[in-house]
Design a protein around this motif. Structure first.
Motif, PDB file in Angstrom:
ATOM      1  N   TYR A 259      -2.884  16.758  50.113  1.00 33.91           N
ATOM      2  CA  TYR A 259      -3.386  18.102  49.812  1.00 33.91           C
ATOM      3  C   TYR A 259      -2.429  19.167  50.351  1.00 33.91           C
ATOM      4  O   TYR A 259      -2.169  20.187  49.706  1.00 33.91           O
ATOM      5  CB  TYR A 259      -4.794  18.292  50.399  1.00 33.91           C
ATOM      6  CG  TYR A 259      -5.416  19.559  49.909  1.00 33.91           C
ATOM      7  CD1 TYR A 259      -5.797  19.708  48.584  1.00 33.91           C
ATOM      8  CD2 TYR A 259      -5.559  20.657  50.757  1.00 33.91           C
ATOM      9  CE1 TYR A 259      -6.317  20.900  48.110  1.00 33.91           C
ATOM     10  CE2 TYR A 259      -6.079  21.847  50.293  1.00 33.91           C
ATOM     11  CZ  TYR A 259      -6.463  21.955  48.977  1.00 33.91           C
ATOM     12  OH  TYR A 259      -6.959  23.140  48.504  1.00 33.91           O
TER      13      TYR A 259
ATOM     14  N   ARG B  93      -1.767  28.131  53.368  1.00 35.98           N
ATOM     15  CA  ARG B  93      -0.793  28.900  52.584  1.00 35.98           C
ATOM     16  C   ARG B  93      -1.042  30.408  52.692  1.00 35.98           C
ATOM     17  O   ARG B  93      -0.110  31.179  52.966  1.00 35.98           O
ATOM     18  CB  ARG B  93      -0.901  28.424  51.121  1.00 35.98           C
ATOM     19  CG  ARG B  93      -0.035  29.135  50.110  1.00 35.98           C
ATOM     20  CD  ARG B  93      -0.534  28.830  48.709  1.00 35.98           C
ATOM     21  NE  ARG B  93      -1.891  29.348  48.524  1.00 35.98           N
ATOM     22  CZ  ARG B  93      -2.963  28.605  48.234  1.00 35.98           C
ATOM     23  NH1 ARG B  93      -2.843  27.319  48.011  1.00 35.98           N
ATOM     24  NH2 ARG B  93      -4.170  29.147  48.143  1.00 35.98           N
TER      25      ARG B  93
ATOM     26  N   ALA C 195     -18.953  27.412  56.416  1.00 39.36           N
ATOM     27  CA  ALA C 195     -19.112  28.754  55.838  1.00 39.36           C
ATOM     28  C   ALA C 195     -20.567  29.222  55.870  1.00 39.36           C
ATOM     29  O   ALA C 195     -20.839  30.416  55.761  1.00 39.36           O
ATOM     30  CB  ALA C 195     -18.600  28.760  54.398  1.00 39.36           C
TER      31      ALA C 195
ATOM     32  N   GLY D 102     -12.093  28.576  54.901  1.00 39.74           N
ATOM     33  CA  GLY D 102     -11.755  27.434  54.047  1.00 39.74           C
ATOM     34  C   GLY D 102     -10.257  27.446  53.810  1.00 39.74           C
ATOM     35  O   GLY D 102      -9.770  27.373  52.691  1.00 39.74           O
TER      36      GLY D 102
ATOM     37  N   TYR E 127     -11.488  15.614  51.973  1.00 40.89           N
ATOM     38  CA  TYR E 127     -10.290  16.358  52.397  1.00 40.89           C
ATOM     39  C   TYR E 127      -9.586  15.627  53.539  1.00 40.89           C
ATOM     40  O   TYR E 127      -8.349  15.552  53.573  1.00 40.89           O
ATOM     41  CB  TYR E 127     -10.645  17.796  52.814  1.00 40.89           C
ATOM     42  CG  TYR E 127     -10.765  18.718  51.622  1.00 40.89           C
ATOM     43  CD1 TYR E 127      -9.621  19.203  50.985  1.00 40.89           C
ATOM     44  CD2 TYR E 127     -12.003  19.090  51.118  1.00 40.89           C
ATOM     45  CE1 TYR E 127      -9.727  20.043  49.874  1.00 40.89           C
ATOM     46  CE2 TYR E 127     -12.110  19.924  50.011  1.00 40.89           C
ATOM     47  CZ  TYR E 127     -10.965  20.400  49.400  1.00 40.89           C
ATOM     48  OH  TYR E 127     -11.057  21.210  48.300  1.00 40.89           O
TER      49      TYR E 127
ATOM     50  N   THR F  12     -13.104  21.021  57.813  1.00 37.73           N
ATOM     51  CA  THR F  12     -12.473  19.694  57.929  1.00 37.73           C
ATOM     52  C   THR F  12     -11.520  19.684  59.125  1.00 37.73           C
ATOM     53  O   THR F  12     -10.406  20.238  59.047  1.00 37.73           O
ATOM     54  CB  THR F  12     -11.695  19.348  56.639  1.00 37.73           C
ATOM     55  OG1 THR F  12     -12.563  19.494  55.516  1.00 37.73           O
ATOM     56  CG2 THR F  12     -11.150  17.931  56.681  1.00 37.73           C
TER      57      THR F  12
ATOM     58  N   ASP G 180     -12.149  26.370  58.912  1.00 36.19           N
ATOM     59  CA  ASP G 180     -12.312  25.297  57.920  1.00 36.19           C
ATOM     60  C   ASP G 180     -13.254  24.254  58.486  1.00 36.19           C
ATOM     61  O   ASP G 180     -13.309  24.038  59.695  1.00 36.19           O
ATOM     62  CB  ASP G 180     -10.952  24.663  57.576  1.00 36.19           C
ATOM     63  CG  ASP G 180     -10.981  23.957  56.236  1.00 36.19           C
ATOM     64  OD1 ASP G 180     -10.460  24.517  55.251  1.00 36.19           O
ATOM     65  OD2 ASP G 180     -11.551  22.844  56.156  1.00 36.19           O
TER      66      ASP G 180
ATOM     67  N   SER H 214     -10.682  31.441  49.525  1.00 38.43           N
ATOM     68  CA  SER H 214     -10.037  30.936  48.316  1.00 38.43           C
ATOM     69  C   SER H 214     -10.488  29.509  48.043  1.00 38.43           C
ATOM     70  O   SER H 214     -10.149  28.591  48.791  1.00 38.43           O
ATOM     71  CB  SER H 214      -8.516  30.984  48.560  1.00 38.43           C
ATOM     72  OG  SER H 214      -7.827  31.200  47.386  1.00 38.43           O
TER      73      SER H 214
HETATM   74  C1  LIG Z   1     -10.031  23.897  47.535  1.00 37.26           C
HETATM   75  S1  LIG Z   1      -9.664  23.922  49.265  1.00 37.26           S
HETATM   76  C2  LIG Z   1      -8.970  25.561  49.415  1.00 37.26           C
HETATM   77  C3  LIG Z   1      -7.993  25.669  50.540  1.00 37.26           C
HETATM   78  C4  LIG Z   1      -7.252  27.005  50.619  1.00 37.26           C
HETATM   79  N1  LIG Z   1      -8.161  28.111  50.764  1.00 37.26           N
HETATM   80  C5  LIG Z   1      -6.392  27.174  49.404  1.00 37.26           C
HETATM   81  O1  LIG Z   1      -6.697  28.056  48.580  1.00 37.26           O
HETATM   82  O2  LIG Z   1      -5.421  26.427  49.252  1.00 37.26           O
HETATM   83  C6  LIG Z   1     -11.251  24.097  50.049  1.00 37.26           C
HETATM   84  C7  LIG Z   1     -11.213  24.124  51.581  1.00 37.26           C
HETATM   85  O3  LIG Z   1     -12.507  24.506  52.030  1.00 37.26           O
HETATM   86  C8  LIG Z   1     -12.932  23.657  53.080  1.00 37.26           C
HETATM   87  N2  LIG Z   1     -14.403  23.621  52.996  1.00 37.26           N
HETATM   88  C9  LIG Z   1     -15.180  22.955  52.112  1.00 37.26           C
HETATM   89  N3  LIG Z   1     -16.480  23.212  52.338  1.00 37.26           N
HETATM   90  C10 LIG Z   1     -16.518  24.086  53.386  1.00 37.26           C
HETATM   91  C11 LIG Z   1     -17.564  24.726  54.095  1.00 37.26           C
HETATM   92  N4  LIG Z   1     -18.869  24.527  53.779  1.00 37.26           N
HETATM   93  N5  LIG Z   1     -17.252  25.564  55.113  1.00 37.26           N
HETATM   94  C12 LIG Z   1     -15.953  25.770  55.469  1.00 37.26           C
HETATM   95  N6  LIG Z   1     -14.910  25.176  54.833  1.00 37.26           N
HETATM   96  C13 LIG Z   1     -15.191  24.352  53.806  1.00 37.26           C
HETATM   97  C14 LIG Z   1     -12.249  22.333  52.825  1.00 37.26           C
HETATM   98  O4  LIG Z   1     -12.126  21.592  53.995  1.00 37.26           O
HETATM   99  C15 LIG Z   1     -10.900  22.792  52.237  1.00 37.26           C
HETATM  100  O5  LIG Z   1      -9.962  22.985  53.248  1.00 37.26           O
END
Ligand SMILES: C[S@@+](CC[C@H](N)C(=O)[O-])C[C@H]1O[C@@H](n2cnc3c(N)ncnc32)[C@H](O)[C@@H]1O
Length: 210
Positions: A25, A63, A102, A58, A18, A81, A79, A118
């Motif tokens: 993204y 958005r 998370a 996350g 990411y 990242t 998040d 999401s």
């Molecule tokens: C597919 S994106 C979804 C972003 C946003 N929720 C959306 O629907 O557009 C996944 C997001 O989760 C974050 N992420 C991935 N693994 C995570 C974790 N273990 N804990 C927290 N955030 C995480 C990533 O950095 C990324 O921003």
């Protein structure tokens, strides 16, 4: 309740992917153009919540947090990242932002009226899902609700795509199997919807009053 002591080591790779694609993204996901129906799903979810703040877990490009903030509700971004979180806090106004996993939310219990998760828990292998769900339950107020989007129908593993050319882990669930895990941590599943968006489904889950 089974817990893991530390995060999943693979999250370092997910984060790195990411971080490498922050601008791309953000351009793809910062509004609802590519997500037909999602704005309405969130609006319906928010309308059902009691008073109180919402956690966007996350949050990515923010958005959904931006939509929540537009309703006048307090919203907290979380998040894993930092590069993406930083870019998002520059673009949208929120009440707080926390860089965290998370699997170990550094947030007070029983704080949020709602949690939006999401497309985030799918980046954890399935042995970690219960711990992440338990963190969501813990930070919800009694009576609070979570809207959790996941994918179904694929094979778990590392994947990169033309749209997102860097490796990310994906876990896929049958919606009813995912609902079982929600119940395992004490969340009551009030709705399970297979989305019109390709391979997505959403679970609405409530922390019972007692
Ligand atoms: C597919 S994106 C979804 C972003 C946003 N929720 C959306 O629907 O557009 C996944 C997001 O989760 C974050 N992420 C991935 N693994 C995570 C974790 N273990 N804990 C927290 N955030 C995480 C990533 O950095 C990324 O921003």
């Amino acid at each position: 309740m089974t817990t893991v002591d530390a995060g999943w080591p693979g999250t370092a790779q997910v984060r790195h992917s990411y971080a490498a694609l922050v601008e791309h993204y953000t351009e793809m996901t910062a509004d609802y153009r590519r997500f037909p129906g999602l704005r309405q799903e969130l609006t319906d979810f928010l309308a059902e919540l009691g008073p109180g703040p919402v956690l966007d877990l996350g949050c990515g490009a923010g958005r959904d947090a931006d939509l929540v903030a537009g309703t006048g509700r307090a919203v907290v971004l979380a998040d894993v990242t930092p590069e993406l979180l930083r870019a998002t806090t520059v673009r949208i106004a929120v009440d707080a932002a926390v860089c965290c996993d998370a699997l170990a939310l550094p947030l007070r219990s029983a704080t949020f009226a709602g949690v939006i998760a999401s497309g985030v828990l799918l980046h954890l292998p399935r042995q970690y899902t219960v711990t992440a769900l338990d963190n969501i339950r813990r930070v919800l107020r009694p009576g609070g609700k979570a809207l959790i989007s996941m994918k179904y129908g694929g094979r778990d593993g590392w994947r990169s795509t033309d749209d997102f050319p860097a490796p990310r882990w994906f876990s896929y669930y049958e919606p009813t199997d995912f609902a079982v895990l929600c119940r395992k941590v004490g969340l009551r599943v009030t709705q399970l919807d297979v989305s019109s968006r390709k391979d997505w489904f959403t679970a609405t889950a409530e922390r019972p009053e007692r």
